[in-house]
Design a protein around this motif. Structure first.
Motif, PDB file in Angstrom:
ATOM      1  N   SER A  39      60.701  41.809  66.082  1.00  0.00           N
ATOM      2  CA  SER A  39      61.443  42.926  66.651  1.00  0.00           C
ATOM      3  C   SER A  39      62.929  42.586  66.754  1.00  0.00           C
ATOM      4  N   ILE A  40      63.727  43.633  66.950  1.00  0.00           N
ATOM      5  CA  ILE A  40      65.166  43.499  67.137  1.00  0.00           C
ATOM      6  C   ILE A  40      65.470  43.642  68.624  1.00  0.00           C
ATOM      7  N   LEU A  90      68.266  35.280  58.217  1.00  0.00           N
ATOM      8  CA  LEU A  90      69.562  34.727  58.610  1.00  0.00           C
ATOM      9  C   LEU A  90      70.663  35.769  58.471  1.00  0.00           C
ATOM     10  N   ASP A  91      70.661  36.510  57.374  1.00  0.00           N
ATOM     11  CA  ASP A  91      71.690  37.517  57.157  1.00  0.00           C
ATOM     12  C   ASP A  91      71.464  38.738  58.051  1.00  0.00           C
ATOM     13  N   GLU A 142      64.469  49.167  59.273  1.00  0.00           N
ATOM     14  CA  GLU A 142      64.146  50.542  59.667  1.00  0.00           C
ATOM     15  C   GLU A 142      64.318  50.716  61.175  1.00  0.00           C
ATOM     16  N   GLN A 143      63.856  49.741  61.952  1.00  0.00           N
ATOM     17  CA  GLN A 143      64.048  49.782  63.402  1.00  0.00           C
ATOM     18  C   GLN A 143      65.526  49.871  63.753  1.00  0.00           C
ATOM     19  N   LEU A 144      66.304  48.985  63.137  1.00  0.00           N
ATOM     20  CA  LEU A 144      67.727  48.902  63.458  1.00  0.00           C
ATOM     21  C   LEU A 144      68.482  50.137  62.993  1.00  0.00           C
ATOM     22  N   SER A 145      68.090  50.692  61.843  1.00  0.00           N
ATOM     23  CA  SER A 145      68.789  51.868  61.323  1.00  0.00           C
ATOM     24  C   SER A 145      68.648  53.054  62.266  1.00  0.00           C
ATOM     25  N   ARG A 146      67.471  53.213  62.857  1.00  0.00           N
ATOM     26  CA  ARG A 146      67.270  54.303  63.810  1.00  0.00           C
ATOM     27  C   ARG A 146      68.057  54.067  65.101  1.00  0.00           C
ATOM     28  N   GLY A 193      71.511  42.495  63.767  1.00  0.00           N
ATOM     29  CA  GLY A 193      70.709  42.685  64.970  1.00  0.00           C
ATOM     30  C   GLY A 193      70.035  41.390  65.369  1.00  0.00           C
ATOM     31  N   ARG A 194      70.050  41.085  66.674  1.00  0.00           N
ATOM     32  CA  ARG A 194      69.429  39.855  67.171  1.00  0.00           C
ATOM     33  C   ARG A 194      67.900  39.957  67.058  1.00  0.00           C
ATOM     34  N   ILE A 195      67.331  39.018  66.328  1.00  0.00           N
ATOM     35  CA  ILE A 195      65.891  39.036  66.082  1.00  0.00           C
ATOM     36  C   ILE A 195      65.178  38.217  67.153  1.00  0.00           C
TER      37      ILE A 195
END
Length: 282
Positions: free
Chosen positions: A154-155, A140-141, A205-209, A146-148
């Motif tokens: 995945s984002i 939720l947070d 990790e996905q979103l940070s990149r 990022g939209r899940i």
């Protein structure tokens, strides 16, 4: 490292309430004070005033302490109540500039922002040298960043808060400022539900990149944080003989989390941070 041309501005930002911004802000303030830095603090949510109340509680406790408690120079700002949006934005900007000028002799300024989008919060974000976004370890947070999609696998795209940060990064770059070091700290971690923690870690990790932030260790959910607030104390104060709190092993682990966060933020020179850690552990 710290920009010596003026105060290093640390902004605690997340548009969702209850993420631990004020608790994190106060622990950073006390850690920097303990490192003999001049620290200012600004509460941009004076109506709720969580950080302001924390500082006030600390000031009240200091009167009963055997030795002085280090205190920040604190400023609280109320959001403008002007009728027009343009007038309110201009007033908010002017109030923030005045507060920053009042604290210009500090080494660090720590700014706590509201748990909602506002012109005042965006203005603070654009001035951040370090932006810290505490993030509760839940889907939720995370969805605010990022939209899940695909049942949490995945984002799809950056979400509302990430877009806000992106806009303020552009605003700072256009003004010739240094890049904002954006740090997302995973807060209120639980020892349970290991699969959930792994999944959120993978998505982060996905979103940070994709949008460019660093991931830092946060704080485990602990009762001690709620117990310290009424006295204005932090985990870094508990080694004092006059703190009046009985040491437990959980407190030692919690204080280590604060030290790990400070190290990850890279706010102090390595040698100074290591010396501060050794002194606190004596």
């Amino acid at each position: 490292m710290v920009n010596r041309s003026g105060p290093h501005i640390i902004v605690l930002g997340n548009e969702k309430g209850g993420s631990g911004k004020s608790t994190t802000a106060m622990h950073l303030i006390v850690a920097l004070l303990a490192a003999v830095k001049r620290v200012g603090s600004i509460d941009l949510d004076a109506r709720q005033g969580s950080l302001s109340r924390y500082v006030e509680n600390r000031r009240n406790s200091a009167a009963a302490m055997l030795t002085p408690l280090p205190m920040p120079a604190h400023v609280a700002i109320n959001q403008s109540s002007a009728d027009s949006r343009a007038a309110a934005q201009a007033e908010d900007e002017a109030n923030l500039v005045a507060a920053l000028d009042q604290l210009r002799e500090c080494d660090f300024i720590v700014i706590d922002t509201p748990g909602a989008d506002s012109a005042l919060s965006r203005a603070a974000h654009s001035r951040a040298d370090t932006l810290i976004s505490p993030l509760n370890d839940s889907f939720l947070d995370l969805d605010l960043f990022g939209r899940i999609e695909d049942e949490g696998n995945s984002i799809r795209r950056p979400s509302v808060y990430a877009e806000t940060v992106w806009e303020q990064r552009k605003r700072r770059a256009m003004a010739g400022g240094r890049p904002i070091d954006w740090v997302v700290m995973r807060n209120r971690l639980s020892s349970l539900d290991a699969r959930n923690k792994r999944d959120i870690g993978r998505l982060l990790e996905q979103l940070s990149r994709r949008i460019g932030f660093r991931i830092a260790p946060g704080f485990t959910e602990r009762v001690i944080f709620r117990e310290l607030f009424p006295r204005g104390l932090t985990l870094l104060d508990l080694s004092r003989a006059d703190a009046g709190v009985q040491w437990r092993m959980s407190h030692v682990a919690a204080r280590a989390e604060v030290r790990d966060l400070l190290d990850a933020l890279n706010l102090l020179p390595t040698s100074e941070s290591a010396m501060h850690r050794r002194e606190a552990e004596i």
